[in-house]
Design a protein around this motif. Structure first.
Motif, PDB file in Angstrom:
ATOM      1  N   GLY A 203     -19.817   6.144 -26.318  1.00  0.00           N
ATOM      2  CA  GLY A 203     -20.094   6.610 -27.676  1.00  0.00           C
ATOM      3  C   GLY A 203     -18.852   6.746 -28.520  1.00  0.00           C
ATOM      4  O   GLY A 203     -18.842   7.465 -29.517  1.00  0.00           O
ATOM      5  N   GLY A 204     -17.793   6.033 -28.125  1.00  0.00           N
ATOM      6  CA  GLY A 204     -16.501   6.202 -28.784  1.00  0.00           C
ATOM      7  C   GLY A 204     -16.487   5.849 -30.250  1.00  0.00           C
ATOM      8  O   GLY A 204     -15.742   6.454 -31.034  1.00  0.00           O
ATOM      9  N   SER A 205     -17.272   4.869 -30.675  1.00  0.00           N
ATOM     10  CA  SER A 205     -17.275   4.491 -32.095  1.00  0.00           C
ATOM     11  C   SER A 205     -17.909   5.592 -32.942  1.00  0.00           C
ATOM     12  O   SER A 205     -17.436   5.890 -34.048  1.00  0.00           O
ATOM     13  CB  SER A 205     -18.018   3.170 -32.280  1.00  0.00           C
ATOM     14  OG  SER A 205     -17.302   2.104 -31.720  1.00  0.00           O
ATOM     15  N   ASP A 206     -18.980   6.191 -32.437  1.00  0.00           N
ATOM     16  CA  ASP A 206     -19.563   7.344 -33.133  1.00  0.00           C
ATOM     17  C   ASP A 206     -18.511   8.447 -33.266  1.00  0.00           C
ATOM     18  O   ASP A 206     -18.385   9.090 -34.306  1.00  0.00           O
ATOM     19  CB  ASP A 206     -20.752   7.897 -32.340  1.00  0.00           C
ATOM     20  CG  ASP A 206     -21.989   7.007 -32.426  1.00  0.00           C
ATOM     21  OD1 ASP A 206     -21.897   5.941 -33.051  1.00  0.00           O
ATOM     22  OD2 ASP A 206     -23.036   7.389 -31.872  1.00  0.00           O
ATOM     23  N   TYR A 207     -17.789   8.663 -32.173  1.00  0.00           N
ATOM     24  CA  TYR A 207     -16.789   9.736 -32.157  1.00  0.00           C
ATOM     25  C   TYR A 207     -15.675   9.452 -33.153  1.00  0.00           C
ATOM     26  O   TYR A 207     -15.208  10.347 -33.873  1.00  0.00           O
ATOM     27  CB  TYR A 207     -16.247   9.872 -30.744  1.00  0.00           C
ATOM     28  CG  TYR A 207     -15.408  11.108 -30.510  1.00  0.00           C
ATOM     29  CD1 TYR A 207     -15.852  12.354 -30.928  1.00  0.00           C
ATOM     30  CD2 TYR A 207     -14.181  11.022 -29.864  1.00  0.00           C
ATOM     31  CE1 TYR A 207     -15.089  13.499 -30.705  1.00  0.00           C
ATOM     32  CE2 TYR A 207     -13.409  12.153 -29.622  1.00  0.00           C
ATOM     33  CZ  TYR A 207     -13.877  13.382 -30.051  1.00  0.00           C
ATOM     34  OH  TYR A 207     -13.120  14.511 -29.827  1.00  0.00           O
ATOM     35  N   THR A 208     -15.231   8.198 -33.217  1.00  0.00           N
ATOM     36  CA  THR A 208     -14.217   7.811 -34.203  1.00  0.00           C
ATOM     37  C   THR A 208     -14.664   8.181 -35.609  1.00  0.00           C
ATOM     38  O   THR A 208     -13.903   8.771 -36.397  1.00  0.00           O
ATOM     39  CB  THR A 208     -13.949   6.297 -34.137  1.00  0.00           C
ATOM     40  OG1 THR A 208     -13.492   5.955 -32.836  1.00  0.00           O
ATOM     41  CG2 THR A 208     -12.928   5.863 -35.175  1.00  0.00           C
ATOM     42  N   ALA A 209     -15.909   7.809 -35.933  1.00  0.00           N
ATOM     43  CA  ALA A 209     -16.442   8.099 -37.274  1.00  0.00           C
ATOM     44  C   ALA A 209     -16.493   9.596 -37.527  1.00  0.00           C
ATOM     45  O   ALA A 209     -16.184  10.061 -38.639  1.00  0.00           O
ATOM     46  CB  ALA A 209     -17.830   7.481 -37.402  1.00  0.00           C
ATOM     47  N   ALA A 210     -16.879  10.381 -36.505  1.00  0.00           N
ATOM     48  CA  ALA A 210     -16.970  11.830 -36.675  1.00  0.00           C
ATOM     49  C   ALA A 210     -15.592  12.450 -36.881  1.00  0.00           C
ATOM     50  O   ALA A 210     -15.420  13.372 -37.687  1.00  0.00           O
ATOM     51  CB  ALA A 210     -17.657  12.447 -35.459  1.00  0.00           C
ATOM     52  N   VAL A 211     -14.591  11.952 -36.138  1.00  0.00           N
ATOM     53  CA  VAL A 211     -13.222  12.459 -36.282  1.00  0.00           C
ATOM     54  C   VAL A 211     -12.718  12.204 -37.696  1.00  0.00           C
ATOM     55  O   VAL A 211     -12.115  13.077 -38.337  1.00  0.00           O
ATOM     56  CB  VAL A 211     -12.296  11.805 -35.230  1.00  0.00           C
ATOM     57  CG1 VAL A 211     -10.838  12.103 -35.537  1.00  0.00           C
ATOM     58  CG2 VAL A 211     -12.664  12.301 -33.838  1.00  0.00           C
ATOM     59  N   ILE A 212     -12.955  11.006 -38.211  1.00  0.00           N
ATOM     60  CA  ILE A 212     -12.515  10.667 -39.573  1.00  0.00           C
ATOM     61  C   ILE A 212     -13.261  11.516 -40.595  1.00  0.00           C
ATOM     62  O   ILE A 212     -12.668  12.055 -41.545  1.00  0.00           O
ATOM     63  CB  ILE A 212     -12.729   9.165 -39.838  1.00  0.00           C
ATOM     64  CG1 ILE A 212     -11.784   8.340 -38.952  1.00  0.00           C
ATOM     65  CG2 ILE A 212     -12.515   8.837 -41.307  1.00  0.00           C
ATOM     66  CD1 ILE A 212     -12.066   6.844 -38.964  1.00  0.00           C
ATOM     67  N   ALA A 213     -14.590  11.660 -40.411  1.00  0.00           N
ATOM     68  CA  ALA A 213     -15.401  12.446 -41.352  1.00  0.00           C
ATOM     69  C   ALA A 213     -14.926  13.887 -41.413  1.00  0.00           C
ATOM     70  O   ALA A 213     -14.839  14.487 -42.499  1.00  0.00           O
ATOM     71  CB  ALA A 213     -16.874  12.391 -40.935  1.00  0.00           C
ATOM     72  N   ALA A 214     -14.611  14.470 -40.258  1.00  0.00           N
ATOM     73  CA  ALA A 214     -14.153  15.857 -40.232  1.00  0.00           C
ATOM     74  C   ALA A 214     -12.787  16.001 -40.891  1.00  0.00           C
ATOM     75  O   ALA A 214     -12.534  16.965 -41.629  1.00  0.00           O
ATOM     76  CB  ALA A 214     -14.099  16.356 -38.790  1.00  0.00           C
ATOM     77  N   ALA A 215     -11.909  15.038 -40.646  1.00  0.00           N
ATOM     78  CA  ALA A 215     -10.552  15.124 -41.197  1.00  0.00           C
ATOM     79  C   ALA A 215     -10.544  15.063 -42.719  1.00  0.00           C
ATOM     80  O   ALA A 215      -9.785  15.778 -43.374  1.00  0.00           O
ATOM     81  CB  ALA A 215      -9.683  13.999 -40.617  1.00  0.00           C
ATOM     82  N   VAL A 216     -11.400  14.207 -43.286  1.00  0.00           N
ATOM     83  CA  VAL A 216     -11.418  14.060 -44.759  1.00  0.00           C
ATOM     84  C   VAL A 216     -12.475  14.954 -45.398  1.00  0.00           C
ATOM     85  O   VAL A 216     -12.655  14.933 -46.619  1.00  0.00           O
ATOM     86  CB  VAL A 216     -11.661  12.585 -45.163  1.00  0.00           C
ATOM     87  CG1 VAL A 216     -10.569  11.684 -44.626  1.00  0.00           C
ATOM     88  CG2 VAL A 216     -13.051  12.116 -44.705  1.00  0.00           C
TER      89      VAL A 216
END
Length: 814
Positions: A203-216
């Motif tokens: 599920g790493g791609s979902d996680y990437t998107a979530a990390v970016i969403a939280a940061a911005v």
């Protein structure tokens, strides 16, 4: 700002990527970060290629060529000719580096986690680069950004942990200084502080998107996949499953933890603290609302929001008297599993402290058994503990919902529904939050369990019955027609959805998992496979449907002998075949006992009186405390038809032939005329009244000549009827002279039963019994002088079929 993530199926080819372009292009008024997975299937190809290379198998080159062709073809299909050169050059350059990496694995004959992370990273790198080039060429203000420059992790290759302080700073800095409208980034991949490529695990791609969403602090995170949101159950296994419109973060995590692959649990963590909504959408149906994941609705909504499951589970149990009251056993047990890097999915422990049971992945079962037995070797040798064994082939099913804790009886309803359908539960776990109730079952029962629970918690108003019908002659065909005619009425008024899944006659049998169309069942059956009773049962067991009912419209002794096998599988039995219930008393009692033990109704109302409610009425009498002392009855509609139509202007042969042709008799009319059929019926009435009786104890005063009784086939039987016509005429003449009518009567009293032809005088309850009607007189403690009388049509295909139908409806209402 919005963050959109597109999975592998959403970017599998140029056609799908054009859909992504349409979705991204429709977003206005805000900047967009687009996180993409590798093209569908590419990650698996990369892993396979690396494995082959490490095994020094030159076939890895063919896979490399396939990977190259897919990406280059995609570029040629997406980009204008004048813009292809740069993109093709870049991709070929990256593929050359990839080739060098796998050549190295080939030469040394091994791979390392570090090398594998670098190899699989090319899937996302190539897809995101190609998509960014296409979006830009197609008129969007788009650019590519390598996620490895933003997301920093430790060096645990295969499932690296994000270092959020550095990562968040990098992401915020990039988006603050980059004003491009659409930023395309590869998912799944990151880099360590030392600059090595790492991956974020399942599920790493979902996680990437979530990390970016939280940061911005994005306004929304959209996960675009190939299904329209999170469903109430797996739609591949439960056809009635529906997309959940709104769900809490906690519910989504529980469902995703227990197998809902549309969203992975780690995805939720980064956005949860920032209260960023997650919307799960379908790339192929972009107008579908999907599922919105936000904070809890504070008690609003359904108690159970979804049902999920995980397959490939094994149970490992540590048990023995030496565990009771001894501190540290649990600690040692879990420490051993942890050191062996075995993840525990579920834990249950008996309150007596006599055992601890854990659910783990099936592939870890053998290792778990070995390490635990080694760790507790002393206790096992001294018999304080039993040797650990693993039970494989299991799965976990789970009910999930924030509001479950405020509603009583959910566990009872869950386990009761499963029990009624013979789904055996091996272990149970419920968290203190009561947001999840989990049960371990055998893998083969998963589909049935999910459908059973979905019906109980999401389709309570409609119960589906799955019918398997053997025998489609006179009675069977009428029955199927009645089901077809009443299907809509039953669904609307009784909330029963009746589906015929299998049918069989003596020659062929046919199955349809979606239900056989009853307007065309004859054609379906004609194209079926050769009939085989054992294979018919095997197919029912294989399908393993909830609320399964076997319907026997035959008069076959072999089919009746199969009832035990059906009941043992919790498959209900409805039958007009009298053989089983009039067989040896112990067999009759065993079938009744199995029906109770396995929650599988065994109903045979049509065994006596066709569609008349004789047995049902008798059951209510007995259940309410009444006791039967005497029964008098005319129980053969065929014999009543014969004697009502026979006179000095007809022949006995002609009347019996007419009865057979009109469906009043069994296929072998001798069964009716010999009295055997009536003997079976009075025997069943006596047994259902609570008396122990076998058929050889019933006196049969047969009116048929011995020659007729000894015939071997119907032709010979009818020949004897013509031969002995004078004898039949004499019986009629004697009754007429006494102003009586001939009726074939069954009697039971004082534990004794008999059947035979009687002269019924005028004024008797039996005298005016017309056509093929039946009549039963029950003399009981409550009806000692004036009997309880049940009277009506007791033979014929239509009324018998209606009786079978009524039994099925009774099961539906249980």
């Amino acid at each position: 700002m919005k963050v959109l993530k597109f999975g592998g199926t959403s970017v599998a080819s140029s056609q799908e990527i054009r859909r992504v372009r349409s979705i991204v292009g429709n977003i206005t008024g805000t900047r967009v970060a687009v996180v993409v997975s590798a093209m569908g299937g590419i990650t698996d190809l990369l892993l396979t290629m690396a494995t082959l290379a490490s095994e020094q198998d030159p076939e890895y080159k063919k896979i490399l060529k396939e990977i190259e062709n897919r990406h280059l073809t995609c570029i040629r299909e997406l980009l204008p000719v004048d813009q292809q050169s740069a993109a093709l050059s870049k991709v070929k350059s990256e593929l050359n580096i990839l080739e060098t990496l796998v050549e190295g694995a080939f030469l040394i004959g091994e791979t390392t986690p570090r090398l594998l992370d670098k190899v699989v990273s090319y899937g996302e790198l190539l897809s995101s680069f190609i998509i960014s080039q296409f979006l830009n060429a197609d008129g969007l203000d788009a650019c590519f950004k390598d996620s490895r420059e933003l997301i920093i992790t430790n060096e645990v290759f295969g499932k690296a942990a994000v270092r959020f302080e550095e990562t968040n700073a990098n992401i915020r800095d990039y988006f603050e200084h980059n004003n491009t409208q659409v930023n395309v980034l590869p998912g799944f991949i990151a880099s360590s502080s030392n600059g090595n490529s790492t991956t974020l695990g399942r599920g790493g791609s979902d996680y990437t998107a979530a990390v970016i969403a939280a940061a911005v602090e994005a306004e929304e995170l959209e996960i675009w996949t190939d299904v329209s949101g999170m469903y109430t159950a797996n739609p591949k296994l439960v056809k009635q499953a529906k997309a959940i419109e709104h769900i809490s973060y906690e519910e989504a995590m529980e469902l995703s933890h227990f197998g809902a692959k549309v969203l992975y649990p780690p995805t939720i963590q980064p956005v949860l603290s920032k209260n960023i909504p997650i919307r799960i959408k379908n790339t192929f149906q972009p107008d579908s609302p999907g599922t919105l994941v936000t904070r809890s609705e504070n008690g609003k909504g359904k108690t159970v929001r979804g049902i999920s499951n995980i397959g490939g589970i094994a149970l490992v149990s540590l048990e023995g008297p030496g565990m009771i009251g001894i501190p540290g056993i649990s600690k040692r047990f879990f420490e051993v599993l942890s050191l062996a890097e075995i993840s525990v999915v579920m834990i249950t422990q008996a309150s007596s402290e006599h055992s601890i049971c854990v659910g783990i992945a099936e592939q870890d079962a053998d290792l778990a058994v070995t390490v635990v037995n080694e760790a507790f070797a002393y206790e096992i040798e001294s018999r304080k503990l039993k040797p650990v064994l693993a039970e494989k082939g299991l799965a976990i099913i789970a009910l999930v919902g924030d509001n479950m804790k405020s509603h009583q009886g959910l566990s009872g309803k869950m386990f009761s529904s499963l029990g009624k359908n013979n789904v055996n539960i091996r272990a149970i776990a419920q968290g203190a939050s009561e947001r999840n109730i989990s049960a371990v079952i055998v893998q083969e029962d998963v589909k049935k369990a999910l459908n059973t629970l979905h019906e109980a918690f999401f389709e309570e108003q409609v119960k589906q019955l799955n019918l398997f019908v053997m025998g489609v002659g006179n009675v069977g065909s009428k029955f199927l027609n009645q089901v077809q005619q009443q299907k809509k009425y039953l669904k609307e008024n009784l909330k029963l959805n009746i589906r015929v899944v299998g049918i069989s006659n003596s020659r062929t049998m046919a199955f349809d998992e979606n239900g056989i169309p009853l307007t065309d069942w004859e054609q379906v059956l004609s194209k079926g496979q050769p009939a085989n009773a054992d294979q018919f049962l095997a197919q029912i067991r294989k399908l393993n449907y909830r609320n399964s009912i076997f319907v026997d419209n035959t008069a076959s002794e072999d089919v009746a002998a199969m009832y035990e096998s059906f009941l043992l599988q919790s498959i209900s039995v409805v039958t007009c075949n009298k053989i089983a219930c009039s067989s040896d008393y112990e067999n009759y009692r065993k079938l009744k006992r199995l029906a109770r033990e396995y929650n599988a109704p065994f109903l045979f109302e049509t065994n006596v009186g066709a569609g008349l409610p004789i047995l049902d009425t008798l059951k209510h009498l007995i259940a309410s405390g009444d006791r039967v002392h005497k029964i008098q009855a005319v129980l053969s509609g065929s014999l009543n038809f014969v004697w009502n139509n026979f006179n000095d202007n007809t022949t006995f042969y002609e009347v019996v032939k007419q009865a057979q042709e009109e469906g009043y008799t069994e296929p072998d009319p001798k069964i009716d005329l010999s009295g055997i059929d009536v003997m079976r019926k009075i025997l069943i009435l006596a047994r259902e009244s609570g008396y122990q009786l076998d058929i050889d104890a019933i006196e049969n005063k047969s009116f048929l000549p011995e020659e007729s009784l000894e015939t071997k086939d119907n032709d010979a039987f009818f020949n004897t009827l013509e031969k002995h016509e004078p004898a039949f005429q004499q019986l009629y003449k004697e009754a007429a002279e006494e102003d009586c009518k001939l009726k074939y009567v069954a009697e039971f009293a004082d534990g004794q039963a008999n059947v035979g032809l009687h002269k019924i005088p005028r004024g008797h309850d039996f005298y005016n019994l017309e056509g093929s009607d039946n009549i039963v007189l029950f003399y009981t403690e409550r009806y000692p002088r004036q009997p309880l009388i049940i009277k009506g049509a007791g033979a014929g295909a239509a009324v018998t079929a209606s009786g079978i139908f009524a039994d099925i409806i009774r099961i539906g209402n249980f």
